[in-house]
Design an enzyme around this catalytic site. Structure first.
Site, short mmCIF file in Angstrom:
data_model
loop_
_atom_site.label_atom_id
_atom_site.label_comp_id
_atom_site.label_asym_id
_atom_site.label_seq_id
_atom_site.Cartn_x
_atom_site.Cartn_y
_atom_site.Cartn_z
CB ALA A 129 12.06 8.91 20.19
N GLY A 342 -13.00 4.47 -11.76
CA GLY A 342 -14.18 5.24 -11.36
C GLY A 342 -14.68 4.78 -10.00
CD GLU A 366 12.03 0.12 7.77
OE1 GLU A 366 13.11 0.62 8.14
OE2 GLU A 366 11.50 -0.86 8.32
CB SER A 369 8.68 11.53 1.90
OG SER A 369 8.05 10.43 1.30
#
Ligand SMILES: Cc1cc2nc3c(=O)[nH]c(=O)nc-3n(C[C@H](O)[C@H](O)[C@H](O)COP(=O)(O)OP(=O)(O)OC[C@H]3O[C@@H](n4cnc5c(N)ncnc54)[C@H](O)[C@@H]3O)c2cc1C
Length: 385
Positions: A129, A342, A366, A369
């Site tokens: 979960a 680089g 938290e 997205s």
């Protein structure tokens, strides 16, 4: 509309930035290399924060905290976000949810957290979960005056240094318009409670030295006084207090992106190829232009969301937008900053590869997205349904 900082807000920014640069940056390399923060160093950082008067700045003055409003606290977190989480955790921002402590809980948990005598951690996530918090299996059943906890939590940040953990568990089921759902309650569980074990978690690519743990509850018996808030109202409690952590992630992402930008800017002037500074090549200078624009956009999105919370305006969507945009911006900015350096960008001699790695977790914890997009679209569509 006034976008300038007050003297007090500027003081917060200047003080925290100076602290971060002088007290945290010098230890980052060692912490990254060893994956550990020595106990004495953690205590030393916390003591210095207390001396500055910034410890528990997020909690209200009534309980001895600093009483910063959301905008001020967001400015603080923005500066703190420049540094490694392994070190900044000792800056001392106890979970705001502790303000829900009542009666003896205040003396046992809230006040020691404010003074820094005790460290808290917060546990919701389980192996089965994550985003679907209500899918949790970790449960508590009443037994006389006690509750008995069973189950497992994982990914629990800094539980290895915590004195107690704020734990969310399932305490039954209820009918809802969307079918049967779990009722959630919240408990305060001391390290060392019989039946409660804190085990080392996984090694993460981000924030080495900031550990996560696995928590096991095996017939862990707690007196009913250990419940935080009302029975079965754990979700209400979480919604009332935990939105602020998403603002924190957004603010920290802005701070870290500004640090990456601060490294890239002088480098493009100093580094010469084909007989000129690489910053003179549009391919490089346009990267800087995009980075600066995106950082500012994330910054204002985050500050305005915090301001809305202080004005008690609806802010669920705005906080989610700030968390989503700032964390995705951080990924792009650290990646471009690394590109500008680089091959050297990938080497651990510079902090850039670390900032780039640390950025990865911000899009996951938290609320991922995808979950932020879910919140934003739900808030947009709800009035039309
Ligand atoms: C280093 C670290 C520290 C953490 N610290 C803590 C802590 O202290 N306390 C705590 O409780 N938790 C903590 N977490 C847990 C964190 O909040 C979860 O990892 C996060 O909520 C995602 O859950 P998950 O990892 O189980 O992914 P899942 O929920 O399994 O998601 C897997 C993928 O599916 C996507 N997905 C899931 N549901 C949907 C949906 N409805 N729509 C679209 N996409 C979806 C997700 O976005 C993701 O891309 C921590 C995690 C990490 C990595």
């Amino acid at each position: 509309m006034d976008f300038s900082l007050t003297d007090e807000q500027q003081m917060i920014v200047d003080t925290v930035r100076t602290f971060v640069e002088n007290e945290l940056y010098p230890h980052e390399e060692e912490v990254e290399r060893t994956g550990q923060v020595p106990k004495e160093l953690g205590q030393e950082i916390s003591q210095k924060v207390k001396d500055l008067g910034f410890f528990a700045a997020n909690l209200s003055t009534e309980v001895g905290g600093g009483g910063l409003n959301h905008l001020e606290f967001t400015l603080l977190e923005r500066e703190l976000g420049r540094a490694s989480m392994a070190l900044s955790v000792f800056f001392g921002r106890p979970s705001g949810i502790l303000e829900a402590c009542e009666g003896e809980q205040r003396e046992k948990y809230l006040l020691p957290a404010v003074s820094g005598e005790k460290i808290d951690a917060l546990a919701m996530t389980e192996p089965g979960a994550g985003s679907d918090v209500r899918g949790m299996k970790c449960s508590a059943v009443p037994d006389g005056d006690d509750w008995v906890l069973n189950g497992t939590k994982h990914f629990i940040s800094h539980a290895d240094i915590a004195d107690f953990v704020i734990v969310f568990v399932a305490t039954g089921e209820e009918e809802s318009p969307r079918g049967v759902r779990k009722k959630i309650s919240c408990f305060l569980v001391d390290r060392g409670t019989p039946g409660f074990e804190i085990r080392p978690g996984y090694n993460s690519v981000s924030h080495r030295g900031y550990h996560n743990s696995i928590l096991n509850f095996d017939n862990c018996r707690l007196p009913k006084e250990q419940m935080l808030g009302e029975p079965h109202k754990g979700f209400v409690l979480a919604n009332d207090w935990l939105y602020a952590t998403r603002l924190t992630v957004a603010a920290m992402s802005v701070g870290r992106a500004r640090r990456a930008m601060g490294l890239a800017l002088p480098y493009v002037v100093e580094r010469k190829q084909f007989g000129q500074s690489i910053g003179k090549f549009q391919g490089v200078s346009f990267k800087l232009a995009d980075m600066a624009t995106e950082i500012d956009a994330a910054d204002w999105l985050t500050l305005s969301a915090a301001w809305r919370v202080d004005q008690q305006l609806p802010s669920n969507r705005e906080i989610a937008s700030a968390k989503l945009y700032a964390t995705e911006m951080l990924a792009r900015v650290t990646d471009e900053a690394l590109q500008i350096f680089g091959g050297m960008g990938l080497m651990s001699d510079l902090p850039l590869e670390r900032l780039w790695r640390d950025a990865r977790v911000e899009r996951i914890w938290e609320g991922t997205s995808e979950i932020q997009r879910h919140i934003i679209s739900r808030e947009l569509l709800r009035p039309l349904e």
